[in-house]
Design an enzyme around this catalytic site. Structure first.
Site, PDB file in Angstrom:
ATOM      1  CG  ASN A   7      -1.839   1.151   1.315  1.00 34.59           C
ATOM      2  OD1 ASN A   7      -1.448   2.274   1.048  1.00 34.59           O
ATOM      3  ND2 ASN A   7      -3.073   0.902   1.678  1.00 34.59           N
ATOM      4  CG  ASP A   9      -3.214   4.623   0.592  1.00 36.29           C
ATOM      5  OD1 ASP A   9      -3.222   4.533  -0.643  1.00 36.29           O
ATOM      6  OD2 ASP A   9      -4.105   4.136   1.322  1.00 36.29           O
ATOM      7  CG  HIS A  10       1.323   5.841   4.931  1.00 38.28           C
ATOM      8  ND1 HIS A  10       0.454   6.706   5.540  1.00 38.28           N
ATOM      9  CD2 HIS A  10       1.048   4.627   5.455  1.00 38.28           C
ATOM     10  CE1 HIS A  10      -0.300   6.054   6.395  1.00 38.28           C
ATOM     11  NE2 HIS A  10       0.038   4.784   6.353  1.00 38.28           N
ATOM     12  NE  ARG A  18       6.208  21.480   3.847  1.00 40.61           N
ATOM     13  CZ  ARG A  18       7.490  21.871   3.891  1.00 40.61           C
ATOM     14  NH1 ARG A  18       8.123  22.208   2.794  1.00 40.61           N
ATOM     15  NH2 ARG A  18       8.113  21.896   5.040  1.00 40.61           N
ATOM     16  CG  HIS A  43      -8.525   4.090   0.963  1.00 40.32           C
ATOM     17  ND1 HIS A  43      -8.730   3.935   2.315  1.00 40.32           N
ATOM     18  CD2 HIS A  43      -9.726   4.426   0.448  1.00 40.32           C
ATOM     19  CE1 HIS A  43     -10.004   4.157   2.598  1.00 40.32           C
ATOM     20  NE2 HIS A  43     -10.629   4.479   1.470  1.00 40.32           N
ATOM     21  NE  ARG A  45      -9.701   8.400   4.121  1.00 39.84           N
ATOM     22  CZ  ARG A  45      -9.914   7.577   5.149  1.00 39.84           C
ATOM     23  NH1 ARG A  45      -9.143   6.528   5.349  1.00 39.84           N
ATOM     24  NH2 ARG A  45     -10.889   7.812   5.996  1.00 39.84           N
ATOM     25  NE  ARG A  49      -7.935  11.215   5.481  1.00 41.81           N
ATOM     26  CZ  ARG A  49      -8.351  10.631   6.609  1.00 41.81           C
ATOM     27  NH1 ARG A  49      -7.542   9.851   7.289  1.00 41.81           N
ATOM     28  NH2 ARG A  49      -9.570  10.840   7.059  1.00 41.81           N
ATOM     29  CG  HIS A  50      -3.897   9.029   1.459  1.00 38.01           C
ATOM     30  ND1 HIS A  50      -4.715   8.330   0.623  1.00 38.01           N
ATOM     31  CD2 HIS A  50      -4.098   8.517   2.701  1.00 38.01           C
ATOM     32  CE1 HIS A  50      -5.387   7.434   1.318  1.00 38.01           C
ATOM     33  NE2 HIS A  50      -5.047   7.526   2.593  1.00 38.01           N
ATOM     34  CD  GLU A  70      -6.942  -0.269   1.295  1.00 36.59           C
ATOM     35  OE1 GLU A  70      -7.104   0.820   1.875  1.00 36.59           O
ATOM     36  OE2 GLU A  70      -6.091  -1.070   1.623  1.00 36.59           O
ATOM     37  CB  THR A 101      -9.494   1.563   7.215  1.00 36.13           C
ATOM     38  OG1 THR A 101      -9.119   2.212   6.010  1.00 36.13           O
ATOM     39  CG2 THR A 101     -10.843   0.907   7.053  1.00 36.13           C
ATOM     40  CD  GLU A 151      -7.238  -6.398   3.167  1.00 35.78           C
ATOM     41  OE1 GLU A 151      -7.417  -6.128   1.964  1.00 35.78           O
ATOM     42  OE2 GLU A 151      -6.515  -5.711   3.917  1.00 35.78           O
ATOM     43  CG  HIS A 191      -5.574  -2.081   9.222  1.00 38.13           C
ATOM     44  ND1 HIS A 191      -5.149  -1.441  10.349  1.00 38.13           N
ATOM     45  CD2 HIS A 191      -6.114  -1.123   8.437  1.00 38.13           C
ATOM     46  CE1 HIS A 191      -5.444  -0.156  10.269  1.00 38.13           C
ATOM     47  NE2 HIS A 191      -6.029   0.074   9.097  1.00 38.13           N
ATOM     48  N   GLY A 192      -2.138  -3.055  10.022  1.00 35.75           N
ATOM     49  CA  GLY A 192      -1.306  -3.013  11.226  1.00 35.75           C
ATOM     50  C   GLY A 192      -0.183  -4.034  11.237  1.00 35.75           C
ATOM     51  CG  HIS A 214       2.393   3.026   9.171  1.00 36.50           C
ATOM     52  ND1 HIS A 214       3.181   2.663  10.234  1.00 36.50           N
ATOM     53  CD2 HIS A 214       2.394   4.371   9.149  1.00 36.50           C
ATOM     54  CE1 HIS A 214       3.618   3.750  10.844  1.00 36.50           C
ATOM     55  NE2 HIS A 214       3.154   4.795  10.205  1.00 36.50           N
TER      56      HIS A 214
HETATM   57  N1  PXP Z   1      -5.907  -3.297   4.201  1.00 30.95           N
HETATM   58  C1  PXP Z   1      -6.868  -2.332   4.258  1.00 30.95           C
HETATM   59  C2  PXP Z   1      -8.249  -2.690   3.843  1.00 30.95           C
HETATM   60  C3  PXP Z   1      -6.552  -1.024   4.677  1.00 30.95           C
HETATM   61  O1  PXP Z   1      -7.518  -0.090   4.741  1.00 30.95           O
HETATM   62  C4  PXP Z   1      -5.213  -0.716   5.012  1.00 30.95           C
HETATM   63  C5  PXP Z   1      -4.850   0.689   5.386  1.00 30.95           C
HETATM   64  O2  PXP Z   1      -4.993   1.518   4.283  1.00 30.95           O
HETATM   65  C6  PXP Z   1      -4.255  -1.743   4.921  1.00 30.95           C
HETATM   66  C7  PXP Z   1      -4.624  -3.023   4.536  1.00 30.95           C
HETATM   67  C8  PXP Z   1      -2.820  -1.508   5.260  1.00 30.95           C
HETATM   68  O3  PXP Z   1      -2.705  -1.195   6.622  1.00 30.95           O
HETATM   69  P1  PXP Z   1      -1.297  -0.752   7.207  1.00 30.95           P
HETATM   70  O4  PXP Z   1      -0.972   0.582   6.585  1.00 30.95           O
HETATM   71  O5  PXP Z   1      -1.541  -0.665   8.671  1.00 30.95           O
HETATM   72  O6  PXP Z   1      -0.303  -1.805   6.818  1.00 30.95           O
END
Ligand code: PXP
Length: 237
Positions: A7, A9-10, A18, A43, A45, A49-50, A70, A101, A151, A191-192, A214
């Site tokens: 992912n 997004d970050h 900026r 994602h 959104r 935001r990103h 996503e 999320t 998922e 996630h996480g 992340h």
């Molecule tokens: N899966 C889903 C559905 C998510 O919404 C996210 C966060 O965008 C992730 C996975 C990845 O989560 P993390 O950034 O905590 O690895």
């Protein structure tokens, strides 16, 4: 062996801090693929935001592995998804005030709406996954609305301290994973997840895809994205 979706997004989060044009998630996706990513996840959104619409368009053109979008069940985003046609859409809940999320999608409470969105996306040729808490009723409902995959939300597992609490969360995930497979749905998780907690999840029987953001992007700041993805890929496999 589970596939690794990265992912990015970050990367866009840093750019949007900026409102400039760097770092570019499109460039990041190319590097993640060089590091061995089997998929790229973003994602889009509603509040943008990103990830921006331009990112989705360019990633659709340039990503050569699976592109997983996503998205919330919003008409605007469903329309964009059907036009852009990512390989896969993962339906997630979305609240403006959340940092990321937070919980899984409530399919039980909005079954007709989710079924309609699943159908629209599938009619556009998109594989549909639902991001769910490891909850038997939600998983049943995923089958009822015609989803292709589930998922499992690994957030509670990731938040639990190592020891009995984490073991318990892993058992909850394993039971949910069994149910997903018994219903004939494809099993994903995410996630996480981090370099230190990913392996027990990666070993869940029948797991086909992990989505991680992340922790990989955080490590990439220190060691570079190709190396960070390579290290995660070797843990996952
Ligand atoms: N899966 C889903 C559905 C998510 O919404 C996210 C966060 O965008 C992730 C996975 C990845 O989560 P993390 O950034 O905590 O690895």
């Amino acid at each position: 062996m589970a596939k690794l979706g990265v992912n990015v997004d970050h990367v866009a989060t840093v750019r949007q801090a900026r409102r400039t044009n760097e770092p570019d998630p499109v460039w990041a996706a190319a590097l993640a693929q060089l590091g061995g990513a089997d998929g790229i996840t973003i994602h889009l959104r509603e509040d943008r935001r990103h990830i921006q619409d331009r990112d989705l368009r360019l990633l659709r053109e340039t990503v050569t592995v699976k592109l997983n979008l996503e998205m919330a069940c919003s008409d605007e985003i469903v329309r964009i998804a059907c036009q852009t046609r990512p390989d896969q859409a993962t339906l997630v809940p979305e609240r403006r005030e959340e940092i990321t999320t937070e919980g899984g999608l409530d399919v039980v409470g909005q079954q007709d709406r989710v079924a309609e969105v699943v159908r629209r996306l599938q009619d556009a040729g998109i594989v549909v996954s639902l991001f769910l808490d490891p909850d038997a009723r939600q998983i049943e409902a995923a089958k009822a609305v015609g989803a292709d995959a589930v998922e499992l939300h690994t957030g509670q597992y990731a938040l639990a301290p190592p020891g009995p609490k984490r073991e318990e969360e892993l058992r909850v995930l394993a039971a949910a994973a069994r149910q997903v497979r018994q219903l004939g749905l494809v099993l994903h998780a995410g996630h996480g997840l981090t370099y230190t907690n990913v392996q027990p999840v990666a070993r869940l029987e029948g797991l086909e895809e992990l989505n991680i953001g992340h922790s990989i992007i955080a490590r990439a700041i220190m060691v570079g994205l190709v190396e960070a993805v390579r290290e995660m890929k070797s843990l996952v496999s």
